[in-house]
Design a protein around this motif. Structure first.
Motif, PDB file in Angstrom:
ATOM      1  N   GLN A 110       0.840  -1.203   0.000  1.00  0.00           N
ATOM      2  CA  GLN A 110       0.000   0.000   0.000  1.00  0.00           C
ATOM      3  C   GLN A 110       0.877   1.256   0.000  1.00  0.00           C
ATOM      4  O   GLN A 110       0.578   2.234  -0.691  1.00  0.00           O
ATOM      5  N   VAL A 111       1.958   1.201   0.766  1.00  0.00           N
ATOM      6  CA  VAL A 111       2.864   2.348   0.826  1.00  0.00           C
ATOM      7  C   VAL A 111       3.575   2.521  -0.511  1.00  0.00           C
ATOM      8  O   VAL A 111       3.657   3.631  -1.054  1.00  0.00           O
ATOM      9  N   ARG A 112       4.080   1.420  -1.073  1.00  0.00           N
ATOM     10  CA  ARG A 112       4.852   1.518  -2.322  1.00  0.00           C
ATOM     11  C   ARG A 112       4.001   2.004  -3.484  1.00  0.00           C
ATOM     12  O   ARG A 112       4.465   2.771  -4.341  1.00  0.00           O
ATOM     13  N   ARG A 113       2.747   1.565  -3.530  1.00  0.00           N
ATOM     14  CA  ARG A 113       1.887   1.976  -4.647  1.00  0.00           C
ATOM     15  C   ARG A 113       1.682   3.495  -4.667  1.00  0.00           C
ATOM     16  O   ARG A 113       1.520   4.094  -5.724  1.00  0.00           O
ATOM     17  N   ALA A 114       1.708   4.114  -3.479  1.00  0.00           N
ATOM     18  CA  ALA A 114       1.521   5.568  -3.421  1.00  0.00           C
ATOM     19  C   ALA A 114       2.741   6.312  -3.933  1.00  0.00           C
ATOM     20  O   ALA A 114       2.628   7.469  -4.366  1.00  0.00           O
ATOM     21  N   TYR A 115       3.896   5.658  -3.932  1.00  0.00           N
ATOM     22  CA  TYR A 115       5.126   6.326  -4.348  1.00  0.00           C
ATOM     23  C   TYR A 115       5.610   5.904  -5.729  1.00  0.00           C
ATOM     24  O   TYR A 115       6.440   6.587  -6.332  1.00  0.00           O
ATOM     25  N   ARG A 116       5.148   4.761  -6.223  1.00  0.00           N
ATOM     26  CA  ARG A 116       5.641   4.291  -7.519  1.00  0.00           C
ATOM     27  C   ARG A 116       5.191   5.208  -8.654  1.00  0.00           C
ATOM     28  O   ARG A 116       4.180   5.907  -8.553  1.00  0.00           O
ATOM     29  N   THR A 117       5.955   5.158  -9.733  1.00  0.00           N
ATOM     30  CA  THR A 117       5.629   5.956 -10.918  1.00  0.00           C
ATOM     31  C   THR A 117       4.319   5.467 -11.521  1.00  0.00           C
ATOM     32  O   THR A 117       4.158   4.260 -11.771  1.00  0.00           O
ATOM     33  N   PRO A 118       3.374   6.358 -11.741  1.00  0.00           N
ATOM     34  CA  PRO A 118       2.088   5.914 -12.318  1.00  0.00           C
ATOM     35  C   PRO A 118       2.298   5.257 -13.687  1.00  0.00           C
ATOM     36  O   PRO A 118       3.157   5.647 -14.469  1.00  0.00           O
ATOM     37  N   GLY A 119       1.486   4.253 -13.975  1.00  0.00           N
ATOM     38  CA  GLY A 119       1.539   3.594 -15.276  1.00  0.00           C
ATOM     39  C   GLY A 119       2.562   2.495 -15.368  1.00  0.00           C
ATOM     40  O   GLY A 119       2.796   1.955 -16.453  1.00  0.00           O
ATOM     41  N   SER A 120       3.237   2.144 -14.236  1.00  0.00           N
ATOM     42  CA  SER A 120       4.224   1.071 -14.276  1.00  0.00           C
ATOM     43  C   SER A 120       3.522  -0.261 -14.468  1.00  0.00           C
ATOM     44  O   SER A 120       2.521  -0.568 -13.810  1.00  0.00           O
ATOM     45  N   ASN A 121       4.037  -1.067 -15.398  1.00  0.00           N
ATOM     46  CA  ASN A 121       3.430  -2.365 -15.699  1.00  0.00           C
ATOM     47  C   ASN A 121       4.154  -3.517 -15.017  1.00  0.00           C
ATOM     48  O   ASN A 121       3.899  -4.682 -15.343  1.00  0.00           O
ATOM     49  N   VAL A 122       5.060  -3.198 -14.102  1.00  0.00           N
ATOM     50  CA  VAL A 122       5.812  -4.251 -13.417  1.00  0.00           C
ATOM     51  C   VAL A 122       4.895  -4.961 -12.434  1.00  0.00           C
ATOM     52  O   VAL A 122       4.116  -4.330 -11.707  1.00  0.00           O
ATOM     53  N   THR A 123       4.969  -6.288 -12.441  1.00  0.00           N
ATOM     54  CA  THR A 123       4.192  -7.088 -11.492  1.00  0.00           C
ATOM     55  C   THR A 123       5.107  -7.574 -10.382  1.00  0.00           C
ATOM     56  O   THR A 123       6.293  -7.808 -10.587  1.00  0.00           O
ATOM     57  N   TYR A 124       4.513  -7.720  -9.223  1.00  0.00           N
ATOM     58  CA  TYR A 124       5.297  -8.099  -8.040  1.00  0.00           C
ATOM     59  C   TYR A 124       4.701  -9.342  -7.404  1.00  0.00           C
ATOM     60  O   TYR A 124       3.472  -9.521  -7.351  1.00  0.00           O
ATOM     61  N   ASP A 125       5.571 -10.227  -6.944  1.00  0.00           N
ATOM     62  CA  ASP A 125       5.168 -11.483  -6.311  1.00  0.00           C
ATOM     63  C   ASP A 125       5.645 -11.446  -4.867  1.00  0.00           C
ATOM     64  O   ASP A 125       6.836 -11.238  -4.594  1.00  0.00           O
ATOM     65  N   ARG A 126       4.704 -11.665  -3.943  1.00  0.00           N
ATOM     66  CA  ARG A 126       5.076 -11.598  -2.525  1.00  0.00           C
ATOM     67  C   ARG A 126       6.124 -12.643  -2.154  1.00  0.00           C
ATOM     68  O   ARG A 126       6.887 -12.449  -1.215  1.00  0.00           O
ATOM     69  N   ASN A 127       6.187 -13.730  -2.879  1.00  0.00           N
ATOM     70  CA  ASN A 127       7.129 -14.793  -2.533  1.00  0.00           C
ATOM     71  C   ASN A 127       8.545 -14.508  -3.035  1.00  0.00           C
ATOM     72  O   ASN A 127       9.511 -15.081  -2.530  1.00  0.00           O
ATOM     73  N   THR A 128       8.661 -13.680  -4.053  1.00  0.00           N
ATOM     74  CA  THR A 128       9.986 -13.407  -4.629  1.00  0.00           C
ATOM     75  C   THR A 128      10.362 -11.939  -4.542  1.00  0.00           C
ATOM     76  O   THR A 128      11.402 -11.553  -5.081  1.00  0.00           O
ATOM     77  N   TYR A 129       9.556 -11.136  -3.880  1.00  0.00           N
ATOM     78  CA  TYR A 129       9.799  -9.694  -3.884  1.00  0.00           C
ATOM     79  C   TYR A 129      11.124  -9.371  -3.178  1.00  0.00           C
ATOM     80  O   TYR A 129      11.488  -9.956  -2.159  1.00  0.00           O
ATOM     81  N   SER A 130      11.849  -8.415  -3.768  1.00  0.00           N
ATOM     82  CA  SER A 130      13.082  -7.903  -3.182  1.00  0.00           C
ATOM     83  C   SER A 130      13.033  -6.381  -3.236  1.00  0.00           C
ATOM     84  O   SER A 130      12.476  -5.792  -4.186  1.00  0.00           O
ATOM     85  N   TYR A 131      13.608  -5.731  -2.215  1.00  0.00           N
ATOM     86  CA  TYR A 131      13.623  -4.269  -2.183  1.00  0.00           C
ATOM     87  C   TYR A 131      14.355  -3.679  -3.396  1.00  0.00           C
ATOM     88  O   TYR A 131      14.126  -2.526  -3.763  1.00  0.00           O
ATOM     89  N   GLN A 132      15.210  -4.485  -4.033  1.00  0.00           N
ATOM     90  CA  GLN A 132      15.916  -3.996  -5.211  1.00  0.00           C
ATOM     91  C   GLN A 132      14.982  -3.784  -6.391  1.00  0.00           C
ATOM     92  O   GLN A 132      15.319  -3.071  -7.351  1.00  0.00           O
ATOM     93  N   GLN A 133      13.787  -4.392  -6.341  1.00  0.00           N
ATOM     94  CA  GLN A 133      12.813  -4.169  -7.409  1.00  0.00           C
ATOM     95  C   GLN A 133      12.267  -2.740  -7.360  1.00  0.00           C
ATOM     96  O   GLN A 133      11.713  -2.259  -8.345  1.00  0.00           O
ATOM     97  N   ASP A 134      12.372  -2.106  -6.204  1.00  0.00           N
ATOM     98  CA  ASP A 134      12.008  -0.688  -6.059  1.00  0.00           C
ATOM     99  C   ASP A 134      13.237   0.065  -5.570  1.00  0.00           C
ATOM    100  O   ASP A 134      13.220   0.734  -4.539  1.00  0.00           O
ATOM    101  N   ALA A 135      14.306  -0.049  -6.361  1.00  0.00           N
ATOM    102  CA  ALA A 135      15.582   0.541  -5.948  1.00  0.00           C
ATOM    103  C   ALA A 135      15.478   2.040  -5.742  1.00  0.00           C
ATOM    104  O   ALA A 135      16.148   2.610  -4.872  1.00  0.00           O
ATOM    105  N   ASN A 136      14.635   2.711  -6.539  1.00  0.00           N
ATOM    106  CA  ASN A 136      14.520   4.162  -6.387  1.00  0.00           C
ATOM    107  C   ASN A 136      13.863   4.547  -5.067  1.00  0.00           C
ATOM    108  O   ASN A 136      13.986   5.689  -4.613  1.00  0.00           O
ATOM    109  N   LEU A 137      13.169   3.604  -4.430  1.00  0.00           N
ATOM    110  CA  LEU A 137      12.527   3.890  -3.145  1.00  0.00           C
ATOM    111  C   LEU A 137      13.419   3.560  -1.959  1.00  0.00           C
ATOM    112  O   LEU A 137      13.287   4.196  -0.890  1.00  0.00           O
ATOM    113  N   TYR A 138      14.321   2.613  -2.128  1.00  0.00           N
ATOM    114  CA  TYR A 138      15.039   2.105  -0.955  1.00  0.00           C
ATOM    115  C   TYR A 138      16.546   2.281  -1.011  1.00  0.00           C
ATOM    116  O   TYR A 138      17.215   2.151   0.018  1.00  0.00           O
ATOM    117  N   ASN A 139      17.114   2.546  -2.195  1.00  0.00           N
ATOM    118  CA  ASN A 139      18.569   2.696  -2.259  1.00  0.00           C
ATOM    119  C   ASN A 139      18.951   4.118  -1.881  1.00  0.00           C
ATOM    120  O   ASN A 139      18.361   5.088  -2.375  1.00  0.00           O
TER     121      ASN A 139
END
Length: 280
Positions: A110-139
């Protein structure tokens, strides 16, 4: 992946950061608008910052939110945290954070969706998710998160206890010849023959009794000296030590680093910012 509050993960985090404390720092936008205050931080099991907990001040309806660390720029020199592009709309869409909330994958999404770039088509899987997939938010962008430490020298006064001498107090025996005088008395017998004053005076033979062996005995005494030695206390010596206090002053040349600020171009740096830097 569980997240921990900063003090829960490292109770001595201030010492870890060299005395710096992110808690209490105000949060500003790049337009120099204050939007909140940092009240805590969340870290992952490896100690990497993931979110700052912000007490927002956009309007009268204040609420706490999570701000991904990659969107911030921490400037300890002016004691501020800057955020890139936090809009009122994003704030309204962010879920409220409370101390009793479990920050799990669903809440973070819920937090990430508010900050992600609108229109992103990337899909995320809770079992394989890594913070590096949202590097602009966490690096952390090292260019925007530079710490400049100013050092100074100080004179530190300590005391060392060293032995400077020793006093040994003992006693020894000296001999000398002493003299003492004692008056004594001795008795002696003095025998005197005294002539008769009336020589040739006739004595009646009937009154005279001739006897043999008549002896007069007189005892004779004399004093003899008796000399002996006795020990007496001549004096007492008390041995103790006292502490004298003194103040030793020292001086030396010490160095201190001061901050030099040079700007190029039209930067949004106000006089208040410069004053805060000078005080820091």
């Amino acid at each position: 992946m569980p997240l921990y509050k900063l003090a829960d993960f490292d109770p001595n985090y201030r010492d870890t950061f060299g005395g710096d404390d992110i808690k209490g720092l105000p949060l500003y936008t790049q337009g120099q608008n204050r939007v909140g205050t940092v009240i805590d931080a969340l870290v992952d099991p490896d100690g990497r910052f993931r979110y700052l907990v912000i007490d927002t001040e956009f309007d009268a309806n204040r609420k706490k939110i999570l701000l991904p660390i990659g969107l911030t720029r921490i400037d300890y020199n002016v004691q501020r945290v800057y955020v890139d592009g936090l809009s009122r709309e994003q704030l309204q869409n962010l879920p409220e954070y409370r101390d009793d909330i479990t920050v799990d994958y669903d809440y973070e999404e819920q937090v990430r969706r508010a900050y992600r770039t609108p229109g992103s088509n990337v899909t995320y899987d809770r079992n394989t998710y890594s913070y590096q997939q949202d590097a602009n938010l966490y690096n952390l962008n090292e260019q925007n998160h530079q710490n400049l430490k100013l050092y100074e020298e100080r004179l530190i006064a300590n005391k060392n206890r060293i032995k400077t001498g020793e006093v040994a107090v003992g006693k020894h025996i000296e001999t000398e010849t002493a003299r003492v005088s004692v008056p004594i008395e001795k008795e002696r017998v003095v025998i005197e023959r005294v002539p008769v004053t009336e020589e040739g005076m006739v004595v009646d033979s009937n009154e005279v009794q001739f006897q043999e062996g008549e002896v007069a005995r007189i005892e004779i005494y004399e004093e003899t000296p008796e000399i002996h030695k006795e020990a007496f206390v001549r004096e007492e010596v008390h041995v103790k030590k006292v502490v004298e206090q003194d103040v030793v002053e020292a001086q030396d040349t010490i160095r201190r680093e001061e901050l030099d600020i040079k700007t190029e171009g039209d930067l949004p740096l106000s006089q208040n910012d410069i004053n805060e830097i000078d005080r820091t």
